[in-house]
Design a protein around this motif. Structure first.
Motif, short mmCIF file in Angstrom:
data_model
loop_
_atom_site.label_atom_id
_atom_site.label_comp_id
_atom_site.label_asym_id
_atom_site.label_seq_id
_atom_site.Cartn_x
_atom_site.Cartn_y
_atom_site.Cartn_z
N ALA A 127 -4.30 8.40 14.17
CA ALA A 127 -3.44 8.98 13.13
C ALA A 127 -3.02 10.40 13.50
O ALA A 127 -1.88 10.81 13.26
CB ALA A 127 -4.16 8.97 11.78
N GLU A 138 3.89 6.30 2.21
CA GLU A 138 3.91 7.76 2.30
C GLU A 138 3.78 8.23 3.74
O GLU A 138 4.47 9.15 4.18
CB GLU A 138 2.78 8.36 1.45
CG GLU A 138 3.04 8.21 -0.04
CD GLU A 138 1.98 8.91 -0.89
OE1 GLU A 138 0.89 9.19 -0.36
OE2 GLU A 138 2.26 9.17 -2.07
N ALA A 139 2.87 7.57 4.49
CA ALA A 139 2.70 7.93 5.90
C ALA A 139 4.02 7.76 6.65
O ALA A 139 4.41 8.61 7.44
CB ALA A 139 1.60 7.08 6.53
N ARG A 196 0.84 -1.21 0.00
CA ARG A 196 0.00 0.00 0.00
C ARG A 196 0.87 1.25 0.00
O ARG A 196 1.64 1.48 0.93
CB ARG A 196 -0.92 0.00 1.21
CG ARG A 196 -2.18 -0.81 1.01
CD ARG A 196 -2.99 -0.85 2.29
NE ARG A 196 -3.35 0.50 2.74
CZ ARG A 196 -3.90 0.75 3.93
NH1 ARG A 196 -4.14 -0.22 4.78
NH2 ARG A 196 -4.22 1.98 4.27
N SER A 230 -7.48 8.49 3.73
CA SER A 230 -7.60 7.04 3.88
C SER A 230 -6.98 6.64 5.21
O SER A 230 -6.17 7.35 5.77
CB SER A 230 -6.88 6.34 2.73
OG SER A 230 -5.51 6.67 2.74
N TYR A 231 -7.41 5.50 5.73
CA TYR A 231 -6.88 5.06 7.01
C TYR A 231 -5.50 4.49 6.80
O TYR A 231 -5.33 3.45 6.17
CB TYR A 231 -7.81 4.01 7.63
CG TYR A 231 -9.21 4.52 7.84
CD1 TYR A 231 -9.42 5.70 8.54
CD2 TYR A 231 -10.31 3.85 7.34
CE1 TYR A 231 -10.69 6.19 8.74
CE2 TYR A 231 -11.59 4.33 7.54
CZ TYR A 231 -11.78 5.51 8.24
OH TYR A 231 -13.04 5.98 8.43
N THR A 232 -4.49 5.18 7.33
CA THR A 232 -3.11 4.77 7.06
C THR A 232 -2.38 4.30 8.30
O THR A 232 -1.15 4.34 8.35
CB THR A 232 -2.30 5.92 6.44
OG1 THR A 232 -2.34 7.03 7.35
CG2 THR A 232 -2.86 6.34 5.11
N ASP A 278 -0.01 4.32 0.39
CA ASP A 278 -0.32 5.33 1.41
C ASP A 278 0.39 5.03 2.73
O ASP A 278 0.76 5.94 3.46
CB ASP A 278 -1.84 5.50 1.60
CG ASP A 278 -2.55 4.19 1.89
OD1 ASP A 278 -1.93 3.12 1.78
OD2 ASP A 278 -3.75 4.24 2.24
N LEU A 279 0.62 3.73 3.01
CA LEU A 279 1.37 3.39 4.23
C LEU A 279 2.82 3.83 4.09
O LEU A 279 3.43 4.33 5.04
CB LEU A 279 1.31 1.88 4.49
CG LEU A 279 -0.07 1.30 4.84
CD1 LEU A 279 0.05 -0.18 5.19
CD2 LEU A 279 -0.71 2.05 5.99
N PHE A 338 -3.86 11.49 6.60
CA PHE A 338 -4.45 11.26 5.29
C PHE A 338 -5.95 10.98 5.40
O PHE A 338 -6.45 10.63 6.47
CB PHE A 338 -3.79 10.04 4.62
CG PHE A 338 -2.32 10.20 4.37
CD1 PHE A 338 -1.86 10.52 3.10
CD2 PHE A 338 -1.40 10.04 5.39
CE1 PHE A 338 -0.50 10.67 2.86
CE2 PHE A 338 -0.04 10.20 5.17
CZ PHE A 338 0.41 10.51 3.90
#
Lengths: 257, 265
Positions: free
Chosen positions: B146, A158-159, A153, B86-88, A155-156, B84
């Motif tokens: 988050a 990027e986080a 993923r 979305s759940y990250t 987005d993970l 974000f």
């Protein structure tokens, strides 16, 4: 019946067992009822009798142990080599560009066709058996792991970058844990295939193992023994599958929570 | 000096399959003062998320530059915390471990780390859920985690990309109060992207309204409503007046977007 409607656990068990019952009943009917020639297919009772004699008199359990050792030995060798390569390919695109075409090609080379070559190189000892399983599994694991890792993923990732991760930190603390359950699942799948390779390896140039017993029984038309050997492989496969699943549940509770 | 400076930042996406390049953002200039709560309000597809991602360093601007405390942004870093839409949360880590992630990456000693994590668990009201996996949490609780994860790193600026966009209306209202309460107590520079007009006014000390694609700044509205803000503020006459004004601004842009669609397709 309503499509996609779930079935109750009790009914599921009953239905699952009833097919085994039907299957064995059909087998008993065609053999004991005299509908096929007994030379070509033993009936269930003589299969059990032959199996018992194999275990008690011919020390067949030693063959079972040696086959299990070969499967796991070859499989562990393949995993140790393939998982890191697969992760590297999935994570770093230049590595993927470098290796992917070759691995994709090598994946289609039939492991069984390597047996004569491997016998020339490694003799007919244990190493040759392990190598057959290694050749059969390693490219499969590399490719599947690379694909799984490649679809991590974004987005993970990027986080993690916005939390201060370095490039190496991303690989070690995001990409690897994120894909660990899928990699374990891949290994479970490939372990199933390794059981096929080991029998092929034991059919040729071998003096022990379940496959050797099977090829040996063929020359004596002992179909009861052959069927018993096949069933033993199925049972061991089923057991190792259960064990693998239980281990995955234990290691990755978060993916099932 | 401004905390954050956006200087002539624009973004053009290369054309797909030989098509013309798409201009997502017109050159944007924006100065953000320290401890300001800025909401960026715009219709969907106006490039407001792209702008935020450029500030985060997750995307590069086609032209212009972003300066944080006078230093140019070239890549993502822990000085710009991000939440974000979305759940990250990392699904393999518990709530506490997620909040500790940034501190661990920095190599902080476990003793010090535990105290910080406990204080942020407390701040977002997740006491008792420290050892839960993200899958066991509701959407609102995941976004609270988050926010705590981003804040625990003590970033210079907090970037939020429609963080409550996927939540139901009631939860969203509670989350707004929670985040605003944290900001009122702790003071932090915040850039908050949303398409919800009420949310934009309620949270902000300043609302930046963006035009339809290609996005540019349409208006810059100071929100002088007093702090601490209570949810009843949303029904006050001052609030309604601001809402009426911004609704008009956004409506025009939304209509432009709607009319532009067939031509783009």
């Amino acid at each position: 019946m309503r499509p996609l409607h779930p079935v109750s656990p009790g009914l599921r068990t009953v239905l699952g067992i009833s097919f085994f019952v039907l299957f064995i009943a059909f087998w008993a009917w065609i053999t004991l009822g005299g509908h096929v020639n007994r030379i070509f297919l033993a009936d269930p009772l003589s299969m059990l009798r032959d199996g018992w004699r194999l275990l008690v008199e011919d020390r067949f359990w030693l063959d079972i142990l040696i086959t299990i050792w070969r499967v796991f030995g070859g499989f562990v060798m393949a995993s140790v080599v393939a998982v890191p390569i697969g992760i590297a390919m999935g994570a770093w695109k230049p590595v993927e560009a470098f290796l992917e075409p070759f691995v994709s090609f090598a994946r289609y080379l039939p492991a069984s066709a390597f047996i004569p070559l491997l016998i020339l190189w490694a003799g007919i000892g244990e190493l040759e058996k392990l190598l057959v399983i290694f050749v059969g599994s390693v490219f499969q694991i590399i490719l599947i792991v690379a694909v799984k890792v490649g679809s991590t993923r974004r987005d993970l990732v990027e986080a993690a970058y916005t939390l201060g991760s370095t490039n190496n930190g991303i690989v070690k603390r995001v990409i690897m844990p994120a894909n660990a359950p899928e990699i374990a699942e891949t290994l479970r799948l490939v372990l199933g295939w390794a059981w096929t390779y080991v029998i092929v390896a034991e059919l040729i140039g071998s003096s022990s193992g379940i496959g050797y017993m099977i090829i040996n029984s063929q020359s004596r038309l002992a179909t009861g023994q052959i069927i018993f050997g096949i069933i033993v492989i199925g049972l061991i496969g089923l057991l190792s599958d259960f064990a693998f699943k239980a281990l995955n549940r234990l290691l990755f509770p978060w993916s099932l929570a | 000096m401004s905390k954050l400076l956006i200087e002539g930042v624009s973004r053009t996406f290369a054309g797909v399959r030989g098509g013309l390049p798409v201009k997502a953002l017109m050159p944007i200039d924006l100065a953000v003062a320290a401890n300001d709560f800025i909401t960026i309000l715009g219709p969907s597809g106006c490039g407001k998320s792209t702008l935020l991602r450029i500030v985060a360093g997750l995307e590069a601007p086609s032209e212009g530059r972003v300066l944080l405390d006078g230093k140019a942004v070239t890549r993502p870093g822990p000085d710009r915390g991000m939440v974000f839409q979305s759940y990250t949360l990392f699904p393999w880590l518990t709530v506490a471990e997620n909040i500790a992630f940034g501190l661990r990456e920095r190599g902080m000693a476990p003793k010090e780390l535990d105290d910080i994590v406990a204080s942020y668990v407390d701040l977002v009201g997740l006491k008792g859920f420290e050892n839960h996996w993200p899958k066991q949490l509701s959407g609102g609780m995941q976004q609270r985690t988050a926010i705590a994860r981003a804040l625990a790193n003590d970033p210079e600026i907090l970037l939020l990309d429609e963080p409550f966009g996927a939540l139901d209306n009631q939860t969203r209202g509670l989350m707004q109060e929670l985040l605003l309460g944290i900001w009122e107590r702790r003071k932090k520079t915040v850039l908050f992207v949303t398409h919800d007009i009420e949310e934009a006014i309620f949270m902000a000390s300043r609302v930046i309204v963006m035009t339809a694609r290609p996005g540019s700044i349409k208006s810059d509205v100071a929100i002088d409503l007093p702090h601490p803000r209570h949810y009843t503020l949303k029904t006050s006459p001052e609030f309604s007046a601001l809402k009426a004004r911004l609704t008009e601004d956004i409506r025009v842009e939304a209509m432009r977007t709607a009319q532009a669609r067939p031509a783009e397709a």
